[in-house]
Design a protein around this motif. Sequence first.
Motif, short mmCIF file in Angstrom:
data_model
loop_
_atom_site.label_atom_id
_atom_site.label_comp_id
_atom_site.label_asym_id
_atom_site.label_seq_id
_atom_site.Cartn_x
_atom_site.Cartn_y
_atom_site.Cartn_z
N LEU A 126 0.83 -1.21 0.00
CA LEU A 126 0.00 0.00 0.00
C LEU A 126 0.86 1.27 0.00
O LEU A 126 0.56 2.24 -0.69
CB LEU A 126 -0.90 -0.02 1.23
N LEU A 127 1.94 1.23 0.77
CA LEU A 127 2.84 2.39 0.87
C LEU A 127 3.50 2.71 -0.45
O LEU A 127 3.84 3.86 -0.72
CB LEU A 127 3.90 2.12 1.94
N LYS A 128 3.68 1.70 -1.27
CA LYS A 128 4.31 1.89 -2.59
C LYS A 128 3.30 2.33 -3.64
O LYS A 128 3.65 3.02 -4.60
CB LYS A 128 5.01 0.60 -3.03
N GLU A 129 2.05 1.94 -3.46
CA GLU A 129 1.03 2.20 -4.49
C GLU A 129 0.31 3.54 -4.31
O GLU A 129 -0.10 4.16 -5.29
CB GLU A 129 -0.01 1.08 -4.48
N LYS A 130 0.15 3.99 -3.08
CA LYS A 130 -0.63 5.20 -2.82
C LYS A 130 0.24 6.46 -2.93
O LYS A 130 1.45 6.42 -2.69
CB LYS A 130 -1.22 5.15 -1.40
N SER A 131 -0.39 7.58 -3.26
CA SER A 131 0.31 8.86 -3.27
C SER A 131 0.49 9.34 -1.84
O SER A 131 -0.16 8.84 -0.92
CB SER A 131 -0.50 9.89 -4.06
#
Length: 304
Positions: A244-249
Amino acid sequence: MKNEVITIDLGSNSFRVLKYDYLNFKIIDEYHQVTGLADGLIDSGIISFEALNRVVEALCIAKDKLNFNPNNAVCVTTAAMRKAKNSNEALEYIVKNSGAKFKIIDAEEEARLTLLAIKYALKREKIDTQNFTLLDIGGGSTELTISFEDKIYTKSFDFGIVTMTQKALKDGKLFEDLRNQELVIKEFLATLDFSIKDFPFIATAGTPTTIASIKLGYSYFNYDKNVVNGTILDIEDLENSLKLLKEKSLEELVALVGKGRVEYLEIGTYIYRLFFNVLEKSKSIVLDDGLREGVAIDYALSLK
Protein backbone atom coordinates in the motif's frame (compact mmCIF):
# COMPACT_ATOMS: atom_id res chain seq x y z
CA MET A 1 -14.86 14.80 39.45
CA LYS A 2 -12.31 14.24 42.19
CA ASN A 3 -11.47 10.69 41.14
CA GLU A 4 -9.66 11.76 37.97
CA VAL A 5 -6.00 11.56 37.03
CA ILE A 6 -4.33 12.85 33.88
CA THR A 7 -1.44 10.77 32.57
CA ILE A 8 0.81 11.86 29.72
CA ASP A 9 3.18 9.71 27.66
CA LEU A 10 5.67 11.81 25.71
CA GLY A 11 7.25 9.39 23.27
CA SER A 12 9.86 9.82 20.57
CA ASN A 13 7.18 10.57 17.98
CA SER A 14 3.81 10.67 19.75
CA PHE A 15 2.27 12.66 22.58
CA ARG A 16 -0.57 10.80 24.30
CA VAL A 17 -2.81 12.09 27.09
CA LEU A 18 -5.35 10.15 29.12
CA LYS A 19 -8.04 11.33 31.54
CA TYR A 20 -8.72 8.35 33.79
CA ASP A 21 -11.25 7.48 36.50
CA TYR A 22 -8.90 5.90 39.03
CA LEU A 23 -11.69 4.63 41.31
CA ASN A 24 -13.48 2.66 38.61
CA PHE A 25 -10.47 2.01 36.34
CA LYS A 26 -12.17 3.61 33.32
CA ILE A 27 -11.01 5.92 30.54
CA ILE A 28 -12.91 9.22 30.59
CA ASP A 29 -11.28 10.99 27.67
CA GLU A 30 -8.03 11.08 25.71
CA TYR A 31 -5.92 13.13 23.32
CA HIS A 32 -3.18 12.22 20.88
CA GLN A 33 -0.85 14.25 18.68
CA VAL A 34 2.32 13.60 16.70
CA THR A 35 5.02 15.90 18.11
CA GLY A 36 8.15 14.30 16.59
CA LEU A 37 10.27 14.73 19.71
CA ALA A 38 13.13 12.67 18.24
CA ASP A 39 13.29 14.53 14.91
CA GLY A 40 16.97 15.08 14.13
CA LEU A 41 18.13 13.28 17.28
CA ILE A 42 20.35 10.80 15.40
CA ASP A 43 22.32 13.62 13.75
CA SER A 44 22.43 16.19 16.55
CA GLY A 45 22.16 14.14 19.73
CA ILE A 46 19.75 16.72 21.16
CA ILE A 47 16.04 17.48 21.36
CA SER A 48 15.47 20.42 19.04
CA PHE A 49 13.90 23.73 20.00
CA GLU A 50 11.26 23.15 17.29
CA ALA A 51 10.30 19.77 18.79
CA LEU A 52 10.02 21.25 22.27
CA ASN A 53 7.72 23.96 20.99
CA ARG A 54 5.53 21.30 19.35
CA VAL A 55 5.28 19.55 22.72
CA VAL A 56 4.36 22.79 24.52
CA GLU A 57 1.74 23.52 21.85
CA ALA A 58 0.32 19.99 22.20
CA LEU A 59 0.09 20.45 25.96
CA CYS A 60 -1.86 23.70 25.48
CA ILE A 61 -4.32 21.99 23.12
CA ALA A 62 -4.71 18.95 25.38
CA LYS A 63 -5.22 21.17 28.46
CA ASP A 64 -8.10 22.97 26.76
CA LYS A 65 -9.68 19.84 25.29
CA LEU A 66 -9.51 17.72 28.43
CA ASN A 67 -9.77 20.58 30.96
CA PHE A 68 -6.87 19.85 33.30
CA ASN A 69 -3.94 21.59 34.99
CA PRO A 70 -0.61 20.29 33.56
CA ASN A 71 1.01 20.86 36.98
CA ASN A 72 -1.13 18.04 38.38
CA ALA A 73 -0.64 15.54 35.57
CA VAL A 74 1.47 12.39 35.94
CA CYS A 75 3.90 12.79 33.04
CA VAL A 76 6.48 10.31 31.75
CA THR A 77 8.86 10.40 28.83
CA THR A 78 10.98 7.68 27.30
CA ALA A 79 13.70 6.80 24.77
CA ALA A 80 14.25 10.17 23.08
CA MET A 81 14.80 11.92 26.42
CA ARG A 82 16.92 9.00 27.63
CA LYS A 83 19.21 9.43 24.62
CA ALA A 84 19.32 13.24 24.34
CA LYS A 85 22.34 15.13 25.66
CA ASN A 86 20.14 18.10 26.56
CA SER A 87 17.33 16.20 28.31
CA ASN A 88 17.57 18.23 31.54
CA GLU A 89 17.38 21.53 29.67
CA ALA A 90 14.55 20.17 27.51
CA LEU A 91 12.48 19.14 30.53
CA GLU A 92 13.10 22.51 32.20
CA TYR A 93 11.89 24.27 29.05
CA ILE A 94 8.66 22.23 29.04
CA VAL A 95 8.00 22.94 32.74
CA LYS A 96 8.68 26.65 32.31
CA ASN A 97 6.38 26.98 29.30
CA SER A 98 3.57 24.58 30.21
CA GLY A 99 3.79 23.57 33.88
CA ALA A 100 4.02 19.87 33.00
CA LYS A 101 6.75 18.05 34.93
CA PHE A 102 7.98 15.03 33.01
CA LYS A 103 9.90 12.16 34.55
CA ILE A 104 12.31 10.20 32.38
CA ILE A 105 11.64 6.52 33.01
CA ASP A 106 14.10 3.77 32.13
CA ALA A 107 13.36 0.96 29.69
CA GLU A 108 12.53 -1.52 32.46
CA GLU A 109 9.93 0.77 34.01
CA GLU A 110 8.49 1.53 30.57
CA ALA A 111 8.13 -2.21 29.91
CA ARG A 112 6.57 -2.83 33.37
CA LEU A 113 3.94 -0.12 32.97
CA THR A 114 3.10 -1.12 29.40
CA LEU A 115 2.77 -4.75 30.50
CA LEU A 116 0.42 -3.65 33.30
CA ALA A 117 -1.82 -1.94 30.74
CA ILE A 118 -1.78 -4.99 28.48
CA LYS A 119 -2.75 -7.35 31.32
CA TYR A 120 -5.81 -5.21 32.05
CA ALA A 121 -6.58 -4.98 28.33
CA LEU A 122 -6.46 -8.77 27.96
CA LYS A 123 -9.04 -9.12 30.74
CA ARG A 124 -11.22 -6.46 29.11
CA GLU A 125 -11.01 -8.19 25.72
CA LYS A 126 -11.69 -11.55 27.40
CA ILE A 127 -8.43 -13.02 26.11
CA ASP A 128 -7.56 -15.63 28.72
CA THR A 129 -3.80 -16.09 28.81
CA GLN A 130 -1.21 -15.71 31.55
CA ASN A 131 1.75 -16.44 29.27
CA PHE A 132 2.36 -14.20 26.27
CA THR A 133 4.96 -12.30 24.31
CA LEU A 134 4.51 -8.52 24.09
CA LEU A 135 6.08 -6.28 21.44
CA ASP A 136 6.04 -2.50 21.91
CA ILE A 137 7.48 -0.74 18.86
CA GLY A 138 8.41 2.77 19.95
CA GLY A 139 9.94 5.75 18.23
CA GLY A 140 13.37 5.55 19.85
CA SER A 141 13.42 2.03 21.30
CA THR A 142 11.56 -1.25 20.99
CA GLU A 143 10.67 -3.42 23.97
CA LEU A 144 10.06 -7.16 23.96
CA THR A 145 8.53 -8.53 27.15
CA ILE A 146 7.78 -12.15 27.98
CA SER A 147 5.14 -12.79 30.62
CA PHE A 148 5.57 -16.35 31.92
CA GLU A 149 3.57 -17.46 34.93
CA ASP A 150 4.44 -14.86 37.61
CA LYS A 151 7.72 -13.78 36.05
CA ILE A 152 8.63 -11.08 33.55
CA TYR A 153 11.54 -11.19 31.11
CA THR A 154 12.13 -7.97 29.22
CA LYS A 155 14.65 -6.49 26.81
CA SER A 156 14.81 -2.98 25.38
CA PHE A 157 16.38 -2.81 21.94
CA ASP A 158 18.15 0.38 20.91
CA PHE A 159 16.09 1.05 17.78
CA GLY A 160 12.65 2.37 16.99
CA ILE A 161 10.67 3.64 14.03
CA VAL A 162 12.07 7.19 14.22
CA THR A 163 15.71 6.42 15.00
CA MET A 164 15.94 3.54 12.50
CA THR A 165 14.32 5.67 9.79
CA GLN A 166 16.74 8.54 10.44
CA LYS A 167 19.71 6.15 10.43
CA ALA A 168 18.55 4.51 7.18
CA LEU A 169 18.20 7.90 5.49
CA LYS A 170 21.70 8.76 6.66
CA ASP A 171 23.63 5.60 5.75
CA GLY A 172 21.28 3.65 3.45
CA LYS A 173 21.92 0.41 5.36
CA LEU A 174 18.40 -0.43 6.53
CA PHE A 175 18.37 -4.15 5.72
CA GLU A 176 21.88 -4.64 7.07
CA ASP A 177 20.75 -2.93 10.26
CA LEU A 178 17.68 -5.18 10.47
CA ARG A 179 19.86 -8.29 10.06
CA ASN A 180 22.15 -7.09 12.85
CA GLN A 181 19.19 -6.43 15.13
CA GLU A 182 17.86 -9.91 14.38
CA LEU A 183 21.03 -11.35 15.93
CA VAL A 184 20.59 -9.17 19.04
CA ILE A 185 16.98 -10.32 19.45
CA LYS A 186 18.02 -13.96 19.06
CA GLU A 187 20.71 -13.49 21.72
CA PHE A 188 18.04 -12.33 24.18
CA LEU A 189 15.70 -15.21 23.31
CA ALA A 190 18.56 -17.67 23.84
CA THR A 191 18.76 -16.59 27.50
CA LEU A 192 15.24 -17.93 28.17
CA ASP A 193 15.14 -21.40 29.72
CA PHE A 194 11.60 -22.13 28.52
CA SER A 195 9.80 -22.26 25.18
CA ILE A 196 7.60 -19.38 23.97
CA LYS A 197 6.40 -21.35 20.96
CA ASP A 198 2.78 -21.49 22.12
CA PHE A 199 2.69 -18.02 23.73
CA PRO A 200 0.26 -15.58 22.05
CA PHE A 201 2.14 -12.77 20.25
CA ILE A 202 0.69 -9.40 21.33
CA ALA A 203 1.71 -6.11 19.74
CA THR A 204 1.00 -2.53 20.77
CA ALA A 205 1.92 1.02 19.63
CA GLY A 206 1.34 2.95 16.43
CA THR A 207 2.57 0.55 13.76
CA PRO A 208 0.45 -2.49 14.72
CA THR A 209 -2.65 -0.39 15.45
CA THR A 210 -2.30 1.49 12.15
CA ILE A 211 -1.95 -1.71 10.12
CA ALA A 212 -4.93 -3.20 11.97
CA SER A 213 -7.00 -0.07 11.33
CA ILE A 214 -6.19 -0.15 7.61
CA LYS A 215 -7.08 -3.84 7.44
CA LEU A 216 -10.47 -3.07 9.00
CA GLY A 217 -11.15 -0.26 6.52
CA TYR A 218 -10.59 2.69 8.85
CA SER A 219 -8.39 5.75 8.42
CA TYR A 220 -6.54 8.03 10.83
CA PHE A 221 -9.55 10.35 10.92
CA ASN A 222 -12.14 7.73 11.91
CA TYR A 223 -9.83 5.48 13.90
CA ASP A 224 -11.69 3.47 16.55
CA LYS A 225 -9.51 1.76 19.13
CA ASN A 226 -12.49 -0.25 20.40
CA VAL A 227 -12.70 -1.91 16.99
CA VAL A 228 -8.93 -2.27 16.60
CA ASN A 229 -8.44 -3.89 20.01
CA GLY A 230 -8.14 -7.65 19.64
CA THR A 231 -7.61 -7.56 15.87
CA ILE A 232 -5.55 -10.46 14.53
CA LEU A 233 -2.78 -9.66 12.04
CA ASP A 234 -0.62 -12.04 10.05
CA ILE A 235 2.42 -11.66 7.78
CA GLU A 236 0.20 -11.13 4.74
CA ASP A 237 -1.36 -8.09 6.43
CA LEU A 238 2.13 -6.62 6.89
CA GLU A 239 3.02 -7.30 3.26
CA ASN A 240 -0.24 -5.63 2.20
CA SER A 241 0.75 -2.60 4.28
CA LEU A 242 4.14 -2.37 2.55
CA LYS A 243 2.48 -2.76 -0.84
CA LEU A 244 0.00 0.00 0.00
CA LEU A 245 2.84 2.39 0.87
CA LYS A 246 4.31 1.89 -2.59
CA GLU A 247 1.03 2.20 -4.49
CA LYS A 248 -0.63 5.20 -2.82
CA SER A 249 0.31 8.86 -3.27
CA LEU A 250 1.62 10.87 -0.32
CA GLU A 251 -1.70 12.73 -0.07
CA GLU A 252 -3.64 9.46 0.02
CA LEU A 253 -1.32 8.03 2.67
CA VAL A 254 -1.60 11.11 4.89
CA ALA A 255 -5.39 10.80 4.70
CA LEU A 256 -5.09 7.13 5.60
CA VAL A 257 -2.54 7.13 8.44
CA GLY A 258 -2.10 10.76 9.46
CA LYS A 259 0.58 13.41 9.09
CA GLY A 260 3.82 12.67 10.93
CA ARG A 261 3.22 8.90 10.76
CA VAL A 262 3.52 8.14 7.04
CA GLU A 263 7.30 8.44 6.94
CA TYR A 264 7.73 5.90 9.75
CA LEU A 265 5.14 3.27 8.84
CA GLU A 266 7.37 1.44 6.36
CA ILE A 267 10.25 1.03 8.83
CA GLY A 268 7.77 0.18 11.59
CA THR A 269 6.31 -2.58 9.41
CA TYR A 270 9.79 -3.97 8.72
CA ILE A 271 10.49 -4.03 12.46
CA TYR A 272 7.15 -5.72 13.15
CA ARG A 273 7.87 -8.31 10.43
CA LEU A 274 11.33 -8.90 11.90
CA PHE A 275 9.79 -9.95 15.23
CA PHE A 276 7.20 -12.12 13.48
CA ASN A 277 10.06 -14.01 11.84
CA VAL A 278 12.41 -14.22 14.83
CA LEU A 279 9.64 -15.31 17.21
CA GLU A 280 8.38 -17.74 14.54
CA LYS A 281 4.80 -16.51 14.90
CA SER A 282 2.04 -16.80 12.30
CA LYS A 283 -0.31 -14.24 13.87
CA SER A 284 -0.35 -11.32 16.27
CA ILE A 285 -3.04 -9.84 18.53
CA VAL A 286 -3.14 -6.03 18.38
CA LEU A 287 -4.01 -3.89 21.40
CA ASP A 288 -4.12 -0.09 21.52
CA ASP A 289 -3.33 0.10 25.24
CA GLY A 290 0.14 1.22 26.24
CA LEU A 291 2.27 3.32 28.54
CA ARG A 292 -0.20 6.10 29.38
CA GLU A 293 -2.81 3.50 30.41
CA GLY A 294 -0.19 1.68 32.44
CA VAL A 295 0.76 4.89 34.28
CA ALA A 296 -2.92 5.53 35.08
CA ILE A 297 -3.53 1.98 36.32
CA ASP A 298 -0.32 2.07 38.39
CA TYR A 299 -1.50 5.35 39.96
CA ALA A 300 -4.91 3.83 40.73
CA LEU A 301 -3.35 0.76 42.32
CA SER A 302 -1.03 2.92 44.44
CA LEU A 303 -4.08 4.49 46.11
CA LYS A 304 -5.59 1.18 47.16
